[in-house]
Motif scaffolding. Structure first.
Motif, short mmCIF file in Angstrom:
data_model
loop_
_atom_site.label_atom_id
_atom_site.label_comp_id
_atom_site.label_asym_id
_atom_site.label_seq_id
_atom_site.Cartn_x
_atom_site.Cartn_y
_atom_site.Cartn_z
N HIS A 64 0.83 -1.21 0.00
CA HIS A 64 0.00 0.00 0.00
C HIS A 64 0.87 1.26 0.00
N TYR A 65 1.90 1.27 0.81
CA TYR A 65 2.78 2.43 0.91
C TYR A 65 3.48 2.68 -0.44
N THR A 67 2.56 1.66 -3.43
CA THR A 67 1.56 2.05 -4.43
C THR A 67 1.20 3.52 -4.30
N ALA A 68 0.98 3.98 -3.08
CA ALA A 68 0.64 5.39 -2.86
C ALA A 68 1.80 6.29 -3.25
N MET A 69 3.00 5.91 -2.89
CA MET A 69 4.17 6.73 -3.15
C MET A 69 4.47 6.83 -4.65
N GLY A 71 2.44 5.78 -7.22
CA GLY A 71 1.25 6.19 -7.97
C GLY A 71 1.10 7.70 -8.01
N SER A 72 1.47 8.36 -6.94
CA SER A 72 1.38 9.83 -6.91
C SER A 72 2.42 10.47 -7.83
N LYS A 73 3.42 9.70 -8.25
CA LYS A 73 4.46 10.20 -9.15
C LYS A 73 4.21 9.77 -10.60
N GLY A 74 3.06 9.13 -10.83
CA GLY A 74 2.70 8.73 -12.18
C GLY A 74 3.27 7.40 -12.64
N ARG A 76 3.09 3.41 -12.93
CA ARG A 76 2.11 2.33 -12.85
C ARG A 76 2.60 1.29 -11.86
#
Length: 110
Positions: A64-65, A67-69, A71-74, A76
């Protein structure tokens, strides 16, 4: 990583984390090298990060961490599936695994 190599189904690069996030044990993102993973993922070459963490509370938190980190940078971010093992008998699969396999089902080809 050896298990992934044995499948002969992945031809890309690997990044091995040095553990998993476990707040109860005092292990945070910096302790397992997530800063180096982010730097590598943002180098302009990486198109996707495939997570292969265990399906434990710590593995879930780590996934989860990340993915959030990322994903926020674009970037995949995907994760290997979980479910019923190939050749497995349904009567021997625990209910949690079977429920997850049901939720992640895919259409049959044909």
């Amino acid at each position: 990583m050896n298990m992934m190599e044995q499948t002969q189904s992945y031809q890309g690069l690997y990044y091995v984390l040095m553990g998993k996030i476990s707040p109860l044990d005092g292990i945070g993102p910096k302790d397992i090298g997530l800063d180096r993973l982010v730097a590598r993922a943002l180098d302009g070459v990486v198109r996707e990060v495939i997570l292969a963490t265990n399906y434990t509370n710590e593995g879930e938190a780590t996934a989860h961490y990340i993915t959030a980190m990322l994903g926020s940078k674009g970037i995949r971010v995907t994760r290997i599936a979980r479910g019923v093992p190939v050749g497995g008998e349904l009567e021997y699969v625990d209910s949690g695994t079977l429920a997850q396999a049901f939720r992640e089902r895919k259409a049959c080809g044909g």
